[in-house]
Design a protein around this motif. Structure first.
Motif, mmCIF file in Angstrom:
data_model
loop_
_atom_site.group_PDB
_atom_site.id
_atom_site.type_symbol
_atom_site.label_atom_id
_atom_site.label_comp_id
_atom_site.label_asym_id
_atom_site.label_seq_id
_atom_site.Cartn_x
_atom_site.Cartn_y
_atom_site.Cartn_z
ATOM 1 N N GLN A 50 -7.952 -4.877 -3.090
ATOM 2 C CA GLN A 50 -6.732 -4.410 -3.749
ATOM 3 C C GLN A 50 -5.590 -5.414 -3.661
ATOM 4 O O GLN A 50 -4.665 -5.369 -4.474
ATOM 5 N N ALA B 250 -2.267 -3.694 -10.940
ATOM 6 C CA ALA B 250 -1.583 -2.470 -10.511
ATOM 7 C C ALA B 250 -0.168 -2.418 -11.076
ATOM 8 O O ALA B 250 0.312 -1.364 -11.513
ATOM 9 N N ARG C 133 1.328 0.061 -14.255
ATOM 10 C CA ARG C 133 2.440 0.971 -13.969
ATOM 11 C C ARG C 133 3.633 0.721 -14.875
ATOM 12 O O ARG C 133 4.415 1.639 -15.168
ATOM 13 N N ASP D 225 2.321 11.142 -8.913
ATOM 14 C CA ASP D 225 1.482 11.604 -10.026
ATOM 15 C C ASP D 225 0.900 12.982 -9.719
ATOM 16 O O ASP D 225 0.875 13.874 -10.581
ATOM 17 N N ALA D 226 0.450 13.162 -8.477
ATOM 18 C CA ALA D 226 -0.128 14.456 -8.086
ATOM 19 C C ALA D 226 0.933 15.554 -8.100
ATOM 20 O O ALA D 226 0.675 16.678 -8.564
ATOM 21 N N LEU E 170 1.852 1.899 -3.623
ATOM 22 C CA LEU E 170 0.734 2.483 -4.368
ATOM 23 C C LEU E 170 0.546 3.954 -4.001
ATOM 24 O O LEU E 170 0.287 4.797 -4.871
ATOM 25 N N LYS E 171 0.706 4.275 -2.699
ATOM 26 C CA LYS E 171 0.566 5.661 -2.245
ATOM 27 C C LYS E 171 1.697 6.520 -2.818
ATOM 28 O O LYS E 171 1.476 7.684 -3.202
ATOM 29 N N ARG E 172 2.912 5.967 -2.871
ATOM 30 C CA ARG E 172 4.044 6.715 -3.415
ATOM 31 C C ARG E 172 3.793 7.086 -4.874
ATOM 32 O O ARG E 172 4.050 8.208 -5.299
ATOM 33 N N TRP E 173 3.285 6.144 -5.645
ATOM 34 C CA TRP E 173 2.977 6.423 -7.053
ATOM 35 C C TRP E 173 1.860 7.457 -7.182
ATOM 36 O O TRP E 173 1.935 8.355 -8.025
ATOM 37 N N GLU E 174 0.840 7.318 -6.347
ATOM 38 C CA GLU E 174 -0.276 8.266 -6.392
ATOM 39 C C GLU E 174 0.202 9.680 -6.054
ATOM 40 O O GLU E 174 -0.158 10.657 -6.729
ATOM 41 N N ASP E 175 1.029 9.787 -5.012
ATOM 42 C CA ASP E 175 1.557 11.106 -4.614
ATOM 43 C C ASP E 175 2.465 11.679 -5.695
ATOM 44 O O ASP E 175 2.444 12.894 -5.968
ATOM 45 N N TYR F 289 0.829 -1.208 0.000
ATOM 46 C CA TYR F 289 0.000 0.000 0.000
ATOM 47 C C TYR F 289 0.868 1.264 0.000
ATOM 48 O O TYR F 289 0.494 2.282 -0.590
#
Length: 662
Positions: free
Chosen positions: A350, A359, A363, A209-210, A202-207, A199
Motif C-alpha cells: 500500500q 489512493a 479520492r 464512507d461506512a 486511509l482509515k478515516r476515509w474508510e470509516d 494509514y
C-alpha cells in the motif's frame, strides 16, 4: 475560424495551450512590461514591480522569513531591459522564471542599498566596476550575476556599448559549504510517523464512507424549523447529509457559505451541521493530508519535489513491462531538459509509490472533475475576450490541475493543489516526533522535504557498500558528476575521514605484525574492519573472494571488468560470471555465501530497476546453477541458509566491492 487555443497539440493528451499570436511579445497595454512565456506550462511575467518597487511583501511568519527585503523601483532601467528579459525568459519553465526574478530582486536591493553613493537609473550608469565590488561584498555571485549580465550585455550589444566583464562573479570558485543532512537514524522516525499518518488517513476515509452509508441524509430537510428539535445529528448523519448536499448542489466540496447561498438562508440555520470540515475531510485530503502523501512519496522514490509535482495523474503510473507484480511511476524532470525519472513499486504494498498515488487520485477524482467544469467555463469566456490576461492565467492554472494528483480541499478556499510555497508541515512533524523521542535520539537539525532525496541517495550509497554506481542509479543521474553534489555533506566527509583512519591503522598493523602488506587483505580489513584467519588463509592461497581458482587472474573478460588495468590482478573477482573461474571441492561455502549475499543485495540494497540493469541477476542464476550441478543439495541448502541467517543477524555484511561494474 477555429480558436487556435482549442486545437489539440500533436502528440499531446488534451487541448493545446498555444497562445494567440499577439501574446508572447510584451504587452503594449502595460508598456512592454507584461508577457506570457511560450513554455509548455505558460505563465505571465510581470515586470511592473521593478518599475514601482516592492514594499512590505512579507505575508505572515513564513513570508517574513523568506522575503529578502524591500526594493525601490527603477523605471528607466526596467524599460531598457524589458525586451531583453522577454527574449531571455520567454521559453523558460515557471520555476526557472521565478528563480530569475529572485535574481533580479537581489540586484534591485543592492541598487537601493548603495543609491546614495552610486545611483543606478539606466544601463549606462553600470559602467565601471563599482557595482562589481558591491556585488562581491554582498556575496552575489554565480547564477544571479549571470542572469543580470545576460540581459544587460544584450542591451549593451544592441546599442554598440562594450559589454560588462565582471570577472570572477559569474562563475564563483568559492566552494559551497558542506550541507548538513539528516542521518538515517533521524529520517527513520519521520518515515514511520508518515507511514502511520498515511494509514490513519486511509482509515478515516474508510470509516467516513461506512458512516455515510449508515447515516441519514437530511439534505432535503435542512430548512424545516423542527428538524433538530430534541436531538442533534450523529456523525454518521453529518457524513450522509454533507454528501447529499454535494449531490444536490452538483459541487463536490460545498462550504458553509456556498450551502447557505444554495439554500438561501443565513448561516445560523446550519449550526447543527457545523463543522463542515468533519464530513469534508471524510471525503477528500486536507492540506496536511496532502503533505503526508507527498513526503511519503518522496521517501519511497528518492525524487526531488519538483519532479514529484510533475507526475501526471492520468498517465504517470504504468504496468511493469515484464513483471506484473510491479508497477512503474514516471515523473518529468524539468531541470534535466524534460527527461523522465522512473520509480518501481510492488503492487502488493500500500505504500509503494504507485499505490500512494492511486489512493490519492481515486479520492480526488470528483475534485478533478469539478476543475474540468471550471476550465470549460473559463474557455467559454475566452471565446469573447481571447486576450484577457487574467482569464488566460486562470485557464493555465486549471489546465495543470486537471492532470495533477496532488489536489486537496481547503475549508475556506475550495479546491487547491500542492505548490512550491513554503509550509510549516515538516517543522511541525519534527517537533511532534521529537516530543516522543528520548533526548539522545531527538532530531537536531532543520529537516525539509528536499532532505528526503538526499537521505534516499545516502541510504542507497551506504547499503551498497559505498558503491557510486548504486547511488547514481538511486539518484537517477546521467553522470557521476551530478551525484557529487549529494555526497558533499558533512556526514560523508566524516565517513571519508574515518575510512582513511581505518586504512592507516590496518596498513601499519600489517607492517608491524607480518612485515608485508597484501593489497587484497588490506582492502578486506578496510571494508569489514577485520578479517578471520580462514579468510586470510584463502587470500594467501590465491583463491578469489568466491573461493575459486582463476586460470587468467591478470586478464579478466572486458564485460566483467571494463576498467581493468593491463598487467594488474582482477579487482572485480565475480568468478561465478567468469569463464576463467575454477571450482574446487572447498569452494562450496564461499559460493553459497555469495548466493546468500546476492539475495540480500536484491531484497535490501538495490531497486528493482537497478537489479535488472545489472549483472547481479545473471551472477545469482549462475551461482545457484553451479551449486546445484556440483554439490550435494542438502549441503548446499544448509550452507546457504547459514549465510542467510548470518546476514540477517548482522554477523556478516554483504559487500558490493569497488569494481563491481553492474
Amino acid at each position: 475560424m477555429a480558436d487556435p487555443r482549442r486545437k489539440k497539440a500533436k502528440g499531446g493528451k488534451g487541448p493545446g495551450l498555444a497562445l494567440v499570436d499577439a501574446l508572447p511579445s510584451p504587452s503594449a497595454e502595460h508598456g512592454g512590461l507584461v508577457f506570457w512565456t511560450q513554455h509548455e506550462k505558460r505563465v505571465p511575467v510581470d515586470l511592473r514591480e521593478f518599475v514601482h518597487g516592492r514594499y512590505d511583501a512579507a505575508e505572515g511568519k513564513v513570508g517574513e522569513r523568506l522575503w529578502g527585503g524591500d526594493f525601490d523601483g527603477i523605471p528607466e532601467l526596467t524599460y531598457q531591459l524589458a525586451p531583453y528579459i522577454h527574449a531571455a525568459w520567454v521559453s523558460l519553465a515557471p520555476g526557472t522564471v521565478d528563480q530569475k526574478k529572485k535574481h533580479l530582486y537581489a540586484w534591485w536591493r543592492l541598487f537601493k542599498k548603495h543609491r546614495a553613493i552610486a545611483p543606478i537609473n539606466t544601463v549606462e550608469d553600470l559602467d565601471g566596476d563599482t557595482y562589481q565590488g558591491f556585488a562581491r561584498l554582498a556575496q552575489i555571485s554565480g547564477e544571479p550575476v549571470s542572469t543580470f549580465l545576460t540581459v544587460v550585455n544584450a542591451y549593451r550589444e544592441a546599442h554598440d556599448m562594450p559589454e560588462l566583464a565582471w570577472v570572477g562573479l559569474e562563475n564563483s570558485d568559492t566552494p559551497s559549504p558542506a550541507k548538513e543532512q539528516p542521518s538515517e537514524k533521524e529520517v527513520k522516525p519521520l518515515y514511520h510517523e508518515l507511514v502511520h499518518r498515511y494509514y490513519a488517513i486511509l482509515k478515516r476515509w474508510e470509516d467516513a464512507d461506512a458512516e455515510a452509508r449508515a447515516g441519514t441524509d437530511y439534505s432535503a430537510d435542512l430548512l424545516k424549523d423542527d428538524l433538530w428539535t430534541g436531538c442533534l445529528p450523529t456523525t454518521a448523519d453529518l457524513h450522509a447529509t454533507y454528501r447529499g448536499l454535494a449531490e444536490r448542489m452538483k459541487y463536490p466540496c460545498p462550504g458553509r457559505r456556498s450551502v447557505c447561498e444554495f439554500l438561501k438562508v443565513p448561516e445560523r440555520k446550519l449550526n447543527a451541521l457545523s463543522p463542515f470540515a468533519i464530513p469534508a475531510a471524510g471525503l477528500y485530503p486536507t492540506k496536511d493530508d496532502i503533505q503526508v502523501f507527498f513526503n511519503l512519496f518522496l521517501l519511497k522514490t528518492g525524487w526531488n519535489a519538483a519532479t514529484a509535482r510533475e507526475v501526471d495523474a492520468a498517465t504517470g503510473i504504468e504496468k511493469h513491462p515484464t513483471a506484473p507484480m510491479y508497477h512503474v511511476v514516471r515523473g518529468r524532470k524539468e531541470r534535466a531538459g524534460g527527461t523522465y525519472q522512473v520509480a518501481v513499486g510492488s503492487e502488493k504494498s500500500q505504500i509503494a509509490p504507485g499505490n500512494i498515488l492511486r489512493a490519492l487520485i481515486k479520492r480526488t477524482a470528483p475534485l478533478r472533475k469539478q476543475v474540468e467544469i471550471e476550465l470549460g467555463s473559463v474557455r467559454k469566456k475566452l471565446e469573447d475576450v481571447p486576450q484577457d490576461h487574467r482569464l488566460l492565467e486562470e485557464e493555465t492554472r486549471l489546465q495543470e490541475m486537471t492532470t495533477n494528483p496532488w489536489l486537496y480541499w481547503w475549508p475556506t478556499r475550495g479546491i487547491h493543489v500542492l505548490d512550491e510555497r513554503s509550509s510549516t508541515f515538516m517543522q511541525d512533524l519534527v517537533r511532534e516526533v521529537n516530543e516522543r523521542l528520548p533526548e539522545e535520539r531527538k532530531i537536531k537539525i532543520n529537516v525539509t522535504s528536499s532532505d528526503f532525496r538526499d537521505a534516499y541517495i545516502s541510504f542507497a550509497y551506504r547499503r551498497s557498500g559505498y558503491n557510486w554506481l548504486m547511488a547514481k542509479l538511486a539518484a537517477g543521474h546521467e553522470s557521476i558528476t551530478a551525484l557529487q553534489h549529494y555526497l558533499k555533506s558533512r556526514q560523508w566527509k566524516e565517513h571519508s575521514i574515518r575510512k582513511v583512519a581505518i586504512f592507516s591503522k590496518a596498513m601499519w598493523d600489517e607492517i608491524r605484525n607480518r612485515r608485508v602488506v597484501d593489497a587484497s587483505i588490506l582492502r578486506a580489513m578496510v571494508e569489514r574492519g577485520d578479517i578471520t584467519e580462514e579468510q586470510r588463509l584463502r587470500l594467501e592461497k590465491h583463491r578469489t573472494i568466491a573461493g575459486m581458482g582463476c586460470k587468467s587472474f591478470t586478464k579478466p573478460p572486458v564485460q566483467i571488468a571494463p576498467e581493468h588495468k593491463e598487467g594488474s590482478g582482477c579487482r572485480v573477482q565475480r568468478c561465478i560470471l567468469c569463464p576463467h573461474g575454477v571450482i574446487f571441492q572447498d569452494s562450496l561455502d564461499h559460493i553459497a555465501r555469495r548466493v546468500a549475499e546476492l539475495h540480500d543485495i536484491k531484497t535490501n540494497h538495490t531497486s528493482l530497476v537497478a537489479w535488472h540493469d545489472s549483472l547481479f541477476k545473471l551472477e545469482l542464476a549462475n551461482g545457484e546453477e553451479t551449486l546445484q550441478v556440483n554439490f550435494d543439495a542438502a549441503l548446499v541448502k544448509e550452507r546457504v541458509d547459514y549465510w542467510t541467517n548470518q546476514i540477517a543477524s548482522g554477523a556478516h555484511k554483504s559487500i558490493i566491492m569497488e569494481g563491481a561494474y553492474a
